[in-house]
Write a protein that holds these residues in place. Structure first.
Motif, PDB file in Angstrom:
ATOM      1  N   ILE A  55       0.859  -1.182   0.000  1.00  0.00           N
ATOM      2  CA  ILE A  55       0.000   0.000   0.000  1.00  0.00           C
ATOM      3  C   ILE A  55       0.895   1.231   0.000  1.00  0.00           C
ATOM      4  N   THR A  56       0.802   2.031  -1.058  1.00  0.00           N
ATOM      5  CA  THR A  56       1.693   3.172  -1.248  1.00  0.00           C
ATOM      6  C   THR A  56       0.885   4.460  -1.312  1.00  0.00           C
ATOM      7  N   PHE A  57       1.242   5.409  -0.457  1.00  0.00           N
ATOM      8  CA  PHE A  57       0.589   6.715  -0.431  1.00  0.00           C
ATOM      9  C   PHE A  57       1.510   7.764  -1.056  1.00  0.00           C
ATOM     10  N   ASN A  58       0.916   8.661  -1.833  1.00  0.00           N
ATOM     11  CA  ASN A  58       1.626   9.832  -2.349  1.00  0.00           C
ATOM     12  C   ASN A  58       1.443  10.937  -1.319  1.00  0.00           C
ATOM     13  N   CYS A  59       2.535  11.320  -0.639  1.00  0.00           N
ATOM     14  CA  CYS A  59       2.446  12.210   0.512  1.00  0.00           C
ATOM     15  C   CYS A  59       3.163  13.527   0.277  1.00  0.00           C
ATOM     16  N   LYS A  60       2.648  14.569   0.910  1.00  0.00           N
ATOM     17  CA  LYS A  60       3.422  15.793   0.996  1.00  0.00           C
ATOM     18  C   LYS A  60       4.735  15.493   1.720  1.00  0.00           C
ATOM     19  N   PRO A  61       5.779  16.273   1.476  1.00  0.00           N
ATOM     20  CA  PRO A  61       7.096  15.913   2.021  1.00  0.00           C
ATOM     21  C   PRO A  61       7.215  16.056   3.528  1.00  0.00           C
ATOM     22  N   GLN A  62       6.357  16.846   4.157  1.00  0.00           N
ATOM     23  CA  GLN A  62       6.526  17.138   5.581  1.00  0.00           C
ATOM     24  C   GLN A  62       6.050  15.991   6.469  1.00  0.00           C
ATOM     25  N   ARG A  63       6.768  15.800   7.572  1.00  0.00           N
ATOM     26  CA  ARG A  63       6.253  15.063   8.720  1.00  0.00           C
ATOM     27  C   ARG A  63       5.801  16.140   9.717  1.00  0.00           C
ATOM     28  N   PHE A  64       4.517  16.327   9.846  1.00  0.00           N
ATOM     29  CA  PHE A  64       3.998  17.344  10.745  1.00  0.00           C
ATOM     30  C   PHE A  64       4.006  16.820  12.180  1.00  0.00           C
ATOM     31  N   LEU A  65       4.357  17.692  13.116  1.00  0.00           N
ATOM     32  CA  LEU A  65       4.358  17.321  14.523  1.00  0.00           C
ATOM     33  C   LEU A  65       2.983  17.582  15.113  1.00  0.00           C
ATOM     34  N   GLU A  66       2.457  16.602  15.848  1.00  0.00           N
ATOM     35  CA  GLU A  66       1.174  16.811  16.505  1.00  0.00           C
ATOM     36  C   GLU A  66       1.250  17.977  17.494  1.00  0.00           C
ATOM     37  N   ALA A  67       2.427  18.198  18.063  1.00  0.00           N
ATOM     38  CA  ALA A  67       2.600  19.335  18.975  1.00  0.00           C
ATOM     39  C   ALA A  67       2.381  20.661  18.268  1.00  0.00           C
ATOM     40  N   GLY A  68       2.592  20.688  16.966  1.00  0.00           N
ATOM     41  CA  GLY A  68       2.390  21.906  16.198  1.00  0.00           C
ATOM     42  C   GLY A  68       0.940  22.246  15.949  1.00  0.00           C
ATOM     43  N   GLU A  69       0.020  21.335  16.338  1.00  0.00           N
ATOM     44  CA  GLU A  69      -1.409  21.611  16.203  1.00  0.00           C
ATOM     45  C   GLU A  69      -1.969  22.290  17.445  1.00  0.00           C
ATOM     46  N   LEU A  70      -1.156  22.371  18.506  1.00  0.00           N
ATOM     47  CA  LEU A  70      -1.615  22.995  19.739  1.00  0.00           C
ATOM     48  C   LEU A  70      -1.545  24.519  19.604  1.00  0.00           C
ATOM     49  N   THR A  71      -2.558  25.187  20.129  1.00  0.00           N
ATOM     50  CA  THR A  71      -2.606  26.648  20.066  1.00  0.00           C
ATOM     51  C   THR A  71      -2.030  27.240  21.339  1.00  0.00           C
ATOM     52  N   THR A  72      -1.131  28.217  21.175  1.00  0.00           N
ATOM     53  CA  THR A  72      -0.455  28.863  22.298  1.00  0.00           C
ATOM     54  C   THR A  72      -0.889  30.324  22.409  1.00  0.00           C
TER      55      THR A  72
ATOM     56  N   THR B 209      -5.517  42.984  21.429  1.00  0.00           N
ATOM     57  CA  THR B 209      -5.661  42.625  22.840  1.00  0.00           C
ATOM     58  C   THR B 209      -5.154  41.216  23.133  1.00  0.00           C
ATOM     59  N   SER B 210      -5.087  40.344  22.141  1.00  0.00           N
ATOM     60  CA  SER B 210      -4.532  39.010  22.363  1.00  0.00           C
ATOM     61  C   SER B 210      -4.076  38.412  21.042  1.00  0.00           C
ATOM     62  N   VAL B 211      -3.092  37.491  21.153  1.00  0.00           N
ATOM     63  CA  VAL B 211      -2.556  36.791  19.978  1.00  0.00           C
ATOM     64  C   VAL B 211      -2.410  35.314  20.328  1.00  0.00           C
ATOM     65  N   GLU B 212      -2.950  34.445  19.487  1.00  0.00           N
ATOM     66  CA  GLU B 212      -2.797  33.002  19.636  1.00  0.00           C
ATOM     67  C   GLU B 212      -2.166  32.430  18.375  1.00  0.00           C
ATOM     68  N   ILE B 213      -1.265  31.456  18.556  1.00  0.00           N
ATOM     69  CA  ILE B 213      -0.544  30.892  17.421  1.00  0.00           C
ATOM     70  C   ILE B 213      -0.687  29.368  17.414  1.00  0.00           C
ATOM     71  N   THR B 214      -1.091  28.843  16.269  1.00  0.00           N
ATOM     72  CA  THR B 214      -1.018  27.410  15.993  1.00  0.00           C
ATOM     73  C   THR B 214       0.156  27.237  15.035  1.00  0.00           C
ATOM     74  N   PRO B 215       1.300  26.710  15.490  1.00  0.00           N
ATOM     75  CA  PRO B 215       2.548  26.891  14.747  1.00  0.00           C
ATOM     76  C   PRO B 215       2.757  25.975  13.531  1.00  0.00           C
ATOM     77  N   ARG B 216       2.155  24.803  13.504  1.00  0.00           N
ATOM     78  CA  ARG B 216       2.351  23.859  12.398  1.00  0.00           C
ATOM     79  C   ARG B 216       3.813  23.444  12.258  1.00  0.00           C
ATOM     80  N   TRP B 217       4.451  23.026  13.346  1.00  0.00           N
ATOM     81  CA  TRP B 217       5.826  22.539  13.249  1.00  0.00           C
ATOM     82  C   TRP B 217       5.892  21.329  12.307  1.00  0.00           C
ATOM     83  N   TRP B 218       7.014  21.212  11.581  1.00  0.00           N
ATOM     84  CA  TRP B 218       7.202  20.059  10.708  1.00  0.00           C
ATOM     85  C   TRP B 218       8.680  19.765  10.545  1.00  0.00           C
ATOM     86  N   THR B 219       8.943  18.533  10.162  1.00  0.00           N
ATOM     87  CA  THR B 219      10.299  18.119   9.832  1.00  0.00           C
ATOM     88  C   THR B 219      10.211  17.205   8.618  1.00  0.00           C
ATOM     89  N   ILE B 220      11.340  16.575   8.232  1.00  0.00           N
ATOM     90  CA  ILE B 220      11.308  15.658   7.082  1.00  0.00           C
ATOM     91  C   ILE B 220      11.824  14.292   7.505  1.00  0.00           C
TER      92      ILE B 220
END
Length: 233
Positions: free
Chosen positions: A118-135, A222-233
């Protein structure tokens, strides 16, 4: 037995177990080579991106092959766009992939079991689940990118009137905010309440560089929140 999850379903739901030795491969960088007559070697131009990568799972149906294969075909071949892909080999990470190939099987005696790839055509990034957290960011504070690659965040701003947001010395100016703005650096889009507010913004969409990224603001924010989308390869 190892497994992967694609489009919200785990392969074990379809009686499929897998191995994933090839899932550790890295994508190729997109470069152009130009040959110059009379000059040894090529000139290499980096196109600023990585290419898609095929992620392969040698797999086998561990039971009820005839009953499971029809459901597995619909599961894998149904989506027409990138879907979330995770596996047991890379905890805390996910890819975005699509299954575009057919399915061929090597059944065992009496069609009780079968092997396939089973072969998937994937975007190159390995996204970190930690990068989905909002700070929630403190004015004058910082956020640390734990990877070696620039991240393209989602930044949610609350505020009214005129304001400026500064990240690593690069300033974005807003004119006439009426509640806030959501900046999507990957899509290069600014919106609020489902409506575009690109016309209220001047400056480049933010990038979070490896290491510490300083963040501050002035004016009506008055406030800023960031969802960073960290990724590696």
């Amino acid at each position: 037995m190892r497994s992967f999850t694609f489009n919200g379903h785990n392969c074990m739901e379809y009686g499929i177990a897998c191995s994933g030795e090839a899932t550790f491969d890295a994508p190729a960088r997109d470069v152009s080579a130009v040959s110059i007559p009379g000059r040894n070697g090529d000139l290499i131009f980096d196109n600023g991106r990585f290419k898609n990568i095929n992620v392969e799972y040698p797999a086998f149906f561990v039971g009820n092959f005839p009953g499971n294969v029809a459901a597995a075909r619909a599961w894998l071949l149904g989506p027409h766009s990138y879907q979330r892909l995770t596996d047991d080999y890379h905890p805390g990470e996910f890819r975005l992939g699509v299954y575009t190939g057919g399915l061929s099987f090597e059944p065992t005696a009496w069609n009780l079991h079968a092997e396939t790839e089973i072969t998937f055509n994937c975007k190159p990034q390995r996204f970190l689940e930690a990068g989905e957290l909002t700070t929630l960011i403190v004015n004058g504070g910082a956020i640390t990118n734990p990877t070696a690659f620039d991240a393209l965040p989602i930044i949610s701003i609350t505020g009214t009137g005129d304001a400026t947001l500064t990240i690593n010395g690069s300033t974005i100016a807003f004119t006439g905010l009426t509640g806030g703005a959501i900046l999507d650096s990957e899509e290069q889009d600014a919106s609020y309440g489902g409506l575009s507010v690109n016309n209220l913004m001047t400056g480049d969409f933010p990038v979070l560089m490896p290491g510490s990224n300083s963040i501050s603001w002035t004016g009506g924010i008055t406030s800023v929140e960031i969802t960073p989308r960290w990724w590696t390869i």
